[in-house]
Design an enzyme around this catalytic site. Structure first.
Site, PDB file in Angstrom:
ATOM      1  N   CYS A  81      45.224  45.450  41.438  1.00  0.00           N
ATOM      2  CA  CYS A  81      45.005  46.147  42.713  1.00  0.00           C
ATOM      3  C   CYS A  81      46.309  46.051  43.503  1.00  0.00           C
ATOM      4  CB  CYS A  81      43.861  45.490  43.489  1.00  0.00           C
ATOM      5  SG  CYS A  81      43.384  46.391  44.967  1.00  0.00           S
ATOM      6  N   GLU A 124      38.354  48.911  35.460  1.00  0.00           N
ATOM      7  CA  GLU A 124      37.732  47.877  36.294  1.00  0.00           C
ATOM      8  C   GLU A 124      38.727  47.365  37.311  1.00  0.00           C
ATOM      9  OE1 GLU A 124      37.206  43.277  36.651  1.00  0.00           O
ATOM     10  OE2 GLU A 124      38.825  44.488  35.794  1.00  0.00           O
ATOM     11  N   ARG A 171      29.749  37.871  40.186  1.00  0.00           N
ATOM     12  CA  ARG A 171      31.097  38.448  40.129  1.00  0.00           C
ATOM     13  C   ARG A 171      30.990  39.939  40.444  1.00  0.00           C
ATOM     14  NH1 ARG A 171      35.485  35.938  38.167  1.00  0.00           N
ATOM     15  NH2 ARG A 171      37.335  37.135  37.613  1.00  0.00           N
ATOM     16  N   ARG A 173      32.568  43.527  40.941  1.00  0.00           N
ATOM     17  CA  ARG A 173      33.729  44.332  40.572  1.00  0.00           C
ATOM     18  C   ARG A 173      33.356  45.805  40.578  1.00  0.00           C
ATOM     19  NH1 ARG A 173      35.788  40.214  41.549  1.00  0.00           N
ATOM     20  NH2 ARG A 173      37.273  38.972  40.341  1.00  0.00           N
TER      21      ARG A 173
END
Length: 413
Positions: A81, A124, A171, A173
């Site tokens: 990112c 992802e 988690r 995502r």
């Protein structure tokens, strides 16, 4: 039916590959893993040890010519990112000049230059991507969607918390799938419509169902000029328009907030703990317990900056030790090492308080036991790998549904 050929970028220790190849419907024909900030390429070494060095590249992807990457049906990767702003258009070229080192543009370059473009993309990222950067919320994702649209792809996305679908780790995502306009699935999306595809009929919705009630429904068209998006998208600094579920088709975005719908079996932290004896170094010494308790506890105190400026600092308490009857908290890259930490997992066992073992961290991401075990790789590095990895079960399930939809439409019985 013939397996789909996969190119795995930003491969890490092979989470995408594990999930896809476990379905027996995919074959990775080329992979790339390069860590720019480290001399020893630990992740790439693990990848090669598990999958072989043939067709694996340990080179900066920005320096790999597209001609060296074989044609493939599916491009996958968990890319970093970063700031995806567009500096300027290149003259006499369909390409764009993003900042050097921004690896999204390497994916864009491969897709642009490939004559036989991959049918599908499966990517992802952290869910922060949907609202980055802070001064133009959602701009980076808008740039990605517009550039993929220009390359002929319809894109669907969903923020998935693995634990909400029975997996052992909380988690969260964002996963997104893109379908090239040459595929029958692209045409199916056009016929079905974005809303029905996202709620019931689509690849992600079939795999990870959501409730019928949606919130914050938004429809809007993306500017056709990437430079304009880069400079002006959400320039008024409001909230990001991108919700946890959405689609971009021909530059038109439909997005809304959904809630998971799941009532199947659930795995909790206790289920993944090793039954045999673990490394004694994992146990917390009584002399360190006070530090752990302080770091995990609630705080309201006055702190000082290096410059001597005093400020009020406060934070809530963490569950300590971690609850065994719940899915675990998110694994972070700093999970390894003996030093006390607010964020490392600590469990209560019959022999005392201890940190999680590398195998337990692998299990929380649904990796095979000792996948990251290799001579010369310390436990702290193995923990780092898992802090960067994805939950393999999500990839496996989405991959299985994608192949089923692909084969049903590509080769009807």
């Amino acid at each position: 039916m013939q397996k789909l050929k996969v190119c795995e970028l930003f491969a890490g220790v092979g989470g995408f590959r594990l999930g896809l190849e476990h379905t027996d419907h995919y074959k990775v024909v080329w992979s790339n893993q390069w860590e720019p900030s480290t001399k020893t390429q630990h992740a790439s070494k693990v990848y090669e040890a598990r999958f072989g060095s043939e067709s694996h590249s340990n080179q900066n992807i920005e320096e790999v010519p597209t001609s060296e990457i074989p044609d493939h049906d599916l491009l996958v990767g968990g890319f970093p990112c970063q700031d995806y702003s567009v500096a300027t258009s290149l003259k006499n070229s369909k390409g764009l000049l993003g900042k050097k080192g921004v690896l999204w543009w390497s994916i864009h370059r491969i897709l642009s230059e490939k004559k036989n473009k991959p049918k599908y993309l499966f990517l992802e990222n952290v869910d922060r991507l949907l609202k980055s950067p802070s001064n133009q919320r959602g701009r980076d994702f808008a740039l990605m969607l517009r550039s993929l649209s220009d390359l002929g792809y319809a894109v669907e996305w969903r923020v998935i918390n693995a634990a909400e679908y029975g997996m052992p780790q909380r988690r969260r995502r964002v996963f997104f799938l893109a379908y090239h306009k040459s595929t029958p699935l692209f045409k199916t999306i056009q016929k079905t419509g974005a809303t029905d595809w996202l709620l019931t009929d689509g690849t992600i919705a079939t795999t990870f169902p959501v409730g019928e009630t949606v919130e914050n429904v938004q429809h809007f068209a993306l500017d056709k000029d990437l430079v304009s998006i880069s400079e002006y998208f959400n320039a008024k600094k409001g909230l990001s328009p991108f919700q946890n579920t959405g689609m971009c088709l021909n530059g038109n975005v439909t997005t809304f907030k959904t809630a998971p719908s799941f009532d199947g079996p659930k795995t909790v932290l206790a289920d993944i703990l090793e039954k045999k004896a673990v490394n004694p170094d994992l146990f917390i010494d009584d002399t360190e317990l006070e530090k752990w308790t302080y770091l995990k506890g609630a705080k309201k105190e006055i702190r000082k900056t290096v410059a001597g400026f005093e400020y009020h600092y406060s934070e809530g308490s963490m569950v300590f030790p971690d609850a065994l009857d719940q899915p675990s908290r998110t694994i972070i890259t700093g999970e390894g090492g003996k030093s006390p930490s607010r964020f490392k997992h600590v469990v209560q066992t019959s022999k005392g308080l201890r940190r999680l073992s590398p195998v337990e961290l692998e299990r929380l991401n649904m990796f095979p036991d000792n996948h990251t075990q290799l001579e010369g790789i310390p436990d702290a590095k193995r923990a780092f790998f898992m802090g960067n990895a994805l939950v393999v079960g999500i990839v496996e399930r989405i991959g299985s549904t994608l192949f089923r939809k692909h084969s049903k439409i590509e080769e009807p019985l």
